[in-house]
Scaffold this motif. Structure first.
Motif, short mmCIF file in Angstrom:
data_model
loop_
_atom_site.label_atom_id
_atom_site.label_comp_id
_atom_site.label_asym_id
_atom_site.label_seq_id
_atom_site.Cartn_x
_atom_site.Cartn_y
_atom_site.Cartn_z
N ILE A 57 67.40 -11.96 -72.69
CA ILE A 57 66.58 -13.14 -72.98
C ILE A 57 65.71 -13.47 -71.78
O ILE A 57 66.21 -13.66 -70.66
N ASP A 58 64.38 -13.58 -72.00
CA ASP A 58 63.48 -13.98 -70.92
C ASP A 58 63.18 -15.47 -70.94
O ASP A 58 62.95 -16.07 -69.90
N VAL A 59 63.12 -16.04 -72.14
CA VAL A 59 62.78 -17.47 -72.24
C VAL A 59 63.43 -18.02 -73.51
O VAL A 59 63.64 -17.29 -74.49
N VAL A 60 63.75 -19.32 -73.46
CA VAL A 60 64.40 -19.98 -74.61
C VAL A 60 63.38 -20.90 -75.26
O VAL A 60 62.88 -21.83 -74.62
N PRO A 115 47.77 -18.69 -73.90
CA PRO A 115 48.94 -17.82 -74.04
C PRO A 115 50.19 -18.52 -73.51
O PRO A 115 50.11 -19.37 -72.62
N ALA A 116 51.34 -18.09 -74.02
CA ALA A 116 52.61 -18.67 -73.55
C ALA A 116 53.40 -17.69 -72.70
O ALA A 116 54.23 -18.10 -71.88
N PHE A 117 53.14 -16.37 -72.89
CA PHE A 117 53.92 -15.36 -72.16
C PHE A 117 53.19 -14.03 -72.26
O PHE A 117 52.26 -13.87 -73.06
N ALA A 118 53.65 -13.07 -71.47
CA ALA A 118 53.06 -11.72 -71.49
C ALA A 118 53.63 -10.93 -72.67
O ALA A 118 54.76 -11.20 -73.11
N PRO A 119 52.87 -9.95 -73.18
CA PRO A 119 53.39 -9.09 -74.25
C PRO A 119 54.74 -8.50 -73.86
O PRO A 119 54.96 -8.15 -72.70
N GLY A 120 55.64 -8.41 -74.83
CA GLY A 120 56.95 -7.83 -74.58
C GLY A 120 58.00 -8.83 -74.11
O GLY A 120 59.17 -8.48 -73.98
N THR A 121 57.59 -10.08 -73.87
CA THR A 121 58.56 -11.11 -73.45
C THR A 121 59.58 -11.35 -74.56
O THR A 121 59.22 -11.44 -75.74
N ARG A 122 60.84 -11.43 -74.15
CA ARG A 122 61.93 -11.59 -75.14
C ARG A 122 62.27 -13.08 -75.28
O ARG A 122 62.70 -13.72 -74.33
N VAL A 123 62.04 -13.57 -76.48
CA VAL A 123 62.10 -15.02 -76.72
C VAL A 123 63.28 -15.36 -77.63
O VAL A 123 63.36 -14.88 -78.78
N LEU A 124 64.20 -16.18 -77.15
CA LEU A 124 65.31 -16.66 -77.97
C LEU A 124 64.84 -17.90 -78.74
O LEU A 124 64.37 -18.86 -78.13
N LEU A 125 64.96 -17.88 -80.07
CA LEU A 125 64.52 -19.01 -80.90
C LEU A 125 65.71 -19.92 -81.20
O LEU A 125 66.73 -19.46 -81.74
N VAL A 149 58.84 -10.57 -78.34
CA VAL A 149 59.93 -9.97 -79.10
C VAL A 149 60.97 -11.06 -79.35
O VAL A 149 61.38 -11.75 -78.41
N VAL A 150 61.36 -11.23 -80.60
CA VAL A 150 62.40 -12.23 -80.90
C VAL A 150 63.74 -11.68 -80.40
O VAL A 150 64.22 -10.65 -80.88
N ALA A 151 64.32 -12.39 -79.42
CA ALA A 151 65.55 -11.90 -78.78
C ALA A 151 66.80 -12.37 -79.52
O ALA A 151 67.91 -11.96 -79.19
#
Ligand code: PRP
Ligand code: ADE
Length: 206
Positions: A57-60, A115-125, A149-151
């Motif tokens: 996970i990179d960001v929540v 933008p909110a993040f760089a491509p490939g960032t793993r985002v926990l929803l 990417v949805v993490a």
């Protein structure tokens, strides 16, 4: 993620969730009573975090509005940032938007900063509750539009239906109410046995 509280299978705080007293236009229950009580809120966060793979996970991301409460708590615990996904018309910066229909049948737009993040960032929803899955779909779309990417997905519960079965197939889903349990059965039926003995005072801070 490891935890130090031993077996976490009682989930005692579910019985603090309040039944709807306002009728059909509102959700059938209110989990926010859990958040009032410090032990309940922290046990809930511990249970959710215990099942997360934080290295993935990179960001929540929290879904407006009540998803913010759990997402920010989780982000603080796992040492990641917090990204708000907002109902339309709130963010004063450039945004991406998506359209979703939720359990009430209402169609709404959701927005995320662009933008909110760089491509490939793993985002926990993270949301409070998943009923039809419509709101989560809007959030998935926003993440993917920016090549994130949805993490995984996190909620107190994900009710069982075709849309949510697909989420479980595609993503790591972490819920406090666990699939296959009696609590899950009651959530799917949208009636908890604990409503019979529920009293608001049970959640009061002590
Ligand atoms: O799976 P769905 O059918 O889409 O429903 C789930 C959504 O509904 C609730 O939010 P709601 O918009 O009612 O309220 P909130 O602003 O208080 O979070 C819940 O917190 C989810 O965001
Ligand atoms: N907070 C909530 N409680 C129960 N059902 C829901 N469906 C969507 N949000 C909900």
């Amino acid at each position: 993620m490891t935890h130090d509280k031993g077996p976490r299978d009682d989930r005692w705080y579910f019985s603090l969730m309040a039944p709807n007293t306002k009728g059909d236009k509102f959700a059938w229950l209110d989990p926010t009573s859990i958040y009032i009580n410090g032990k309940a809120y922290h046990d809930l966060l511990d249970d959710l975090c215990a099942d997360l793979d934080t290295d993935e996970i990179d960001v929540v991301a929290g879904l407006d509005a009540m998803g913010f409460v759990l997402a920010a708590g989780i982000a603080a615990r796992i040492g990641r940032g917090f990204l708000p996904i907002r109902k339309a018309g709130k963010l004063c910066v450039d945004t991406d938007s998506s359209t979703m229909t939720n359990y009430s049948g209402k169609t709404q737009n959701m927005e995320m900063r662009l933008p909110a993040f760089a491509p490939g960032t793993r985002v926990l929803l993270v949301d409070q509750w998943v009923e039809t899955g419509g709101t989560m779909q809007g959030a998935v779309q926003l993440v993917e539009q920016q090549k994130g990417v949805v993490a995984g997905m996190v909620a107190v519960v994900i009710e069982d239906n075709d849309a949510t079965a697909e989420y479980r197939r595609r993503y790591k889903c972490v819920t406090a109410i666990q699939p296959g349990t009696e609590w899950q059965r009651q959530a799917n039926a949208q009636y908890l046995e604990s409503f019979k003995t529920y009293k608001p005072e049970m959640a009061f801070p002590v």
